[in-house]
Enzyme design. Structure first.
Site, short mmCIF file in Angstrom:
data_model
loop_
_atom_site.label_atom_id
_atom_site.label_comp_id
_atom_site.label_asym_id
_atom_site.label_seq_id
_atom_site.Cartn_x
_atom_site.Cartn_y
_atom_site.Cartn_z
N LYS A 101 13.29 -12.93 36.43
CA LYS A 101 13.31 -13.39 37.64
C LYS A 101 14.49 -13.06 38.67
CE LYS A 101 13.31 -17.96 40.33
NZ LYS A 101 13.30 -19.21 40.10
N GLY B 133 15.73 -27.43 44.20
CA GLY B 133 16.23 -28.76 43.89
C GLY B 133 16.27 -30.06 44.90
N ALA C 170 10.56 -23.65 43.91
CA ALA C 170 11.59 -24.20 44.32
C ALA C 170 11.21 -25.29 45.48
CB ALA C 170 12.59 -23.37 44.88
N GLY C 171 11.64 -26.47 45.21
CA GLY C 171 11.38 -27.55 46.37
C GLY C 171 10.26 -28.50 46.25
N ASN D 106 10.76 -27.22 38.29
CA ASN D 106 11.93 -27.47 37.56
C ASN D 106 12.53 -28.85 37.58
OD1 ASN D 106 14.22 -27.74 35.60
ND2 ASN D 106 15.20 -25.83 36.25
N THR D 107 13.30 -29.08 38.84
CA THR D 107 13.97 -30.28 38.97
C THR D 107 13.08 -31.50 38.91
OG1 THR D 107 15.30 -29.13 40.24
CG2 THR D 107 15.49 -31.55 40.50
#
Lengths: 270, 389
Positions: free
Chosen positions: A101, A162, A188-189, A210-211
């Site tokens: 990635k 994040g 993301a986000g 992820n986060t």
């Protein structure tokens, strides 16, 4: 149901049942991360190569990767195409496989990806035989160039990394989903399962989270919730949503009413 | 470093713009009056904003904002977890020399002090580096030399970086301020970070505290982080030694220095440290002591001002304080620290720069972090200059 065509994601010469990709940062322990990966059903997992420490097995994140997943190291920490390419080489040298990635971030306040450098890194790594999944700001021109360069997928952000802000780039994502012919992985986000579900309903091919999982009160349960949400969103997309109420009120003075009226009664708009 | 070289660097800095311009733009600003004038409504207005500007940051450093530590802490914790996760980076300092030409009146290493002076040679550095790596597993090292361009020349430091780069994933420097060309040499040798404590941002108070030596040039030191950023250092650390002068003002200038650098050099990782003046052999008394509440207020205010920046806490702080700070926005902690040249073995018969307060080993630090629900991170960078195909 038996007539239903098997719905799989084809990517980088492989086929996946799960359309949820998981990131491995920010967890309280690597063991907890491992459990979350299992609960998520994710078949593609990404890790920042900069955290990999083969010299110290008990604290090496790579030691905690489930064996039956496709491992996608990322170039987190790279500020330029050159650094991203070097990190990809290191990943290969560590035996991390062929997937990479590409993440090039030259702004450390918001962690916005640098599309220009990302295209450069992708071009080179594809030539070297990597399966490249670049992470970008959702921009059609960039995405088109990445496809031309041979990217296996395009990974546009939904909101700053994040930030858990959800689909802030919704309209731009929609354009990529419509116009780009390789898989779109919304990355993301995404802060909640409902947002992952919405991205899938819109027609994204997969989402990367992820986060939202790592910092949840119970990451394992949250991973399972994302699994369900992504599956639900995908199924809804395949089911082709029917008429959705737009929320706009119908006009009180119709613009085409004159077509149905006797000639002399047509109101004149002023 | 000769005067002419310093003058050339400063002329270049004046031309491109530097943080000194920002500091001087506050010359007519009455910081104390602003701090004293802050009312609860001002603090509440700031805490309701999603993004804080410099004035907001100063508002949160005011005595009045001390009443709002709990809501500040809650938000700082949320922001930190969102941005960094439940992880804490660990590193170890390595003092490879303690020769010093400075006259800092508050320091245990300064020139006039009768302490044993030592400098490790490359073999000793390699052996000690390997020992640290084998016994702790730490991959991130901060190299300190004391400030003597004569004994610890740029060439000596560069060699030490090259030696340690073969052992550790990340090598950072805390040495005297170098020229941009020297910083570039360090980057090429494999250093990826530097820390430069301005110690005191108050230009007037600075001079009597630093009467002679390389550090006595306020402007040259102030510009060092910018020269390092231009030379390609990835991580830049800043700090004021809290207690020398009004700590609230110093905290403010440290914070806006970080903001200035992050804005101008977007790809760097900027971090601050919050060292408090500790007892040392120089026996200097703090003029503006900062208590635990003040330290926490500073860390929280900075975290809300710059949610993505690093915050480093050293072993100057107590074990209890460091345990609590894990939750409040700190991202990096030193473990297995010794401020004696050659490390813990050498410490028994040697004096150190300041007394260590938290004496836990890296393994004990890691266990504490696990107990608090945090993952210790031993390595956060891959050496891109090593073993490239």
């Amino acid at each position: 149901m038996d007539k239903q065509v098997k719905d799989t994601l084809r990517l980088g010469g492989q086929e996946f049942i799960s359309r949820l990709f998981l990131g491995t940062g920010k967890f309280r322990t690597y063991a907890l991360m491992q459990k979350a990966v299992q609960a998520s059903g994710a078949q593609v997992v990404t890790t920042a190569l900069r955290r990999a420490d083969p010299d110290f097995p008990q604290e090496n994140i790579l030691s905690y990767m489930p064996r039956d997943i496709t491992f996608m190291p990322n170039t987190s920490g790279a500020r330029t195409a050159r650094e991203a390419v070097r990190i990809a080489h290191l990943a290969k040298a560590m035996g991390c496989g062929n997937w990479i990635k590409v993440e090039v971030i030259s702004d450390n306040r918001y962690l916005m990806p640098d599309n220009f450098e990302t295209v450069k890194a992708t071009e080179q790594l594809v030539k070297e035989g990597f399966t490249v999944l670049p992470y970008i700001n959702p921009d059609l021109g960039t995405a088109t160039r990445l496809v031309e360069a041979g990217a296996a997928a395009v990974m546009p952000l939904a909101a700053p990394i994040g930030s858990n802000r959800g689909l802030r780039t919704r309209e731009l994502l929609r354009i990529l989903i419509e116009e780009i012919d390789v898989p779109i992985v919304v990355d993301a986000g995404i802060g909640k399962p409902s947002e992952a579900c919405e991205a899938m309903e819109m027609g994204a091919d997969a989402v990367l989270v992820n986060t939202a999982v790592a910092v949840a009160g119970d990451p394992v349960q949250m991973a399972a919730a994302f699994k369900l949400a992504v599956a639900a969103g995908r199924q809804a997309y395949l089911a082709r949503p029917g008429r959705v109420l737009s929320g706009e009120a119908s006009a009180s003075s119709p613009l085409t009413g004159f077509l149905h009226m006797p000639h002399e009664e047509v109101a004149v708009h002023g | 470093m000769d005067e002419r070289m310093m003058a050339d660097e400063l002329a270049a800095a004046a031309k491109r713009g530097q943080f000194l311009d920002v500091v001087r733009s506050y010359a007519d600003f009455d910081c104390d009056a602003f701090l004293q004038g802050v009312q609860p409504a001002d603090v509440e207005r700031v805490l309701a904003k999603p993004v804080l500007n410099r004035e907001d940051y100063l508002t949160l450093l005011s005595p009045c904002a001390a009443q709002y530590l709990e809501p500040m802490a809650q938000r700082a914790h949320r922001e930190s977890v969102r941005n960094f996760g439940y992880v804490m980076q660990l590193f170890t300092p390595m003092y490879i020399a303690n020769y010093c030409e400075n006259g800092c009146v508050y320091c245990g290493f300064h020139q006039g002090e009768k302490i044993v002076r030592r400098q490790l040679d490359m073999e000793e550095i390699r052996a000690w580096g390997r020992h640290i790596k084998e016994t702790t597993g730490l991959e991130s090292v901060l190299v300190l030399t004391g400030e003597s361009p004569k004994f610890s020349s740029p060439e000596y430091i560069r060699e030490a970086v090259a030696v340690l780069r073969d052992i550790f994933a990340s090598v950072s420097l805390e040495v005297y301020s170098l020229t941009e060309a020297d910083y570039r040499q360090m980057v090429e040798a494999g250093a990826d970070g530097m820390t430069m404590f301005q110690e005191c941002y108050d230009e007037e108070a600075y001079a009597p505290l630093h009467p002679f030596g390389p550090k006595s040039n306020y402007a040259f030191r102030l510009d060092a982080p910018e020269r390092a950023a231009r030379a390609g250092m990835r991580t830049i650390g800043l700090g004021a030694l809290l207690g020398l002068t009004n700590w609230r003002r110093e905290a403010f200038f440290t914070g806006i220095h970080a903001d200035y650098l992050q804005h101008k050099y977007k790809d760097i990782e900027v971090a601050i440290s919050t060292p408090r003046l500790r007892p040392c052999v120089a026996g200097f008394q703090a003029r503006s002591p900062i208590d635990d509440t003040g330290l926490v207020q500073y860390i929280l205010a900075f975290r809300l001002f710059m949610p993505r920046a690093g915050i480093t806490v050293s072993t100057r702080e107590s074990r209890e304080m460091r345990n609590h700070l894990v939750y409040l926005g700190v991202t990096k902690m030193s473990g297995s620290s010794s401020t004696a040249v050659g490390g813990l073995e050498a410490e028994k018969d040697e004096e150190s720069q300041f007394d260590i307060n938290d004496t836990r080993t890296a393994a004990e630090m890691a266990q504490m972090l696990y107990d608090e629900g945090y993952q210790p991170v031993y390595q956060d960078w891959q050496p891109l200059t090593r073993a490239m195909p």
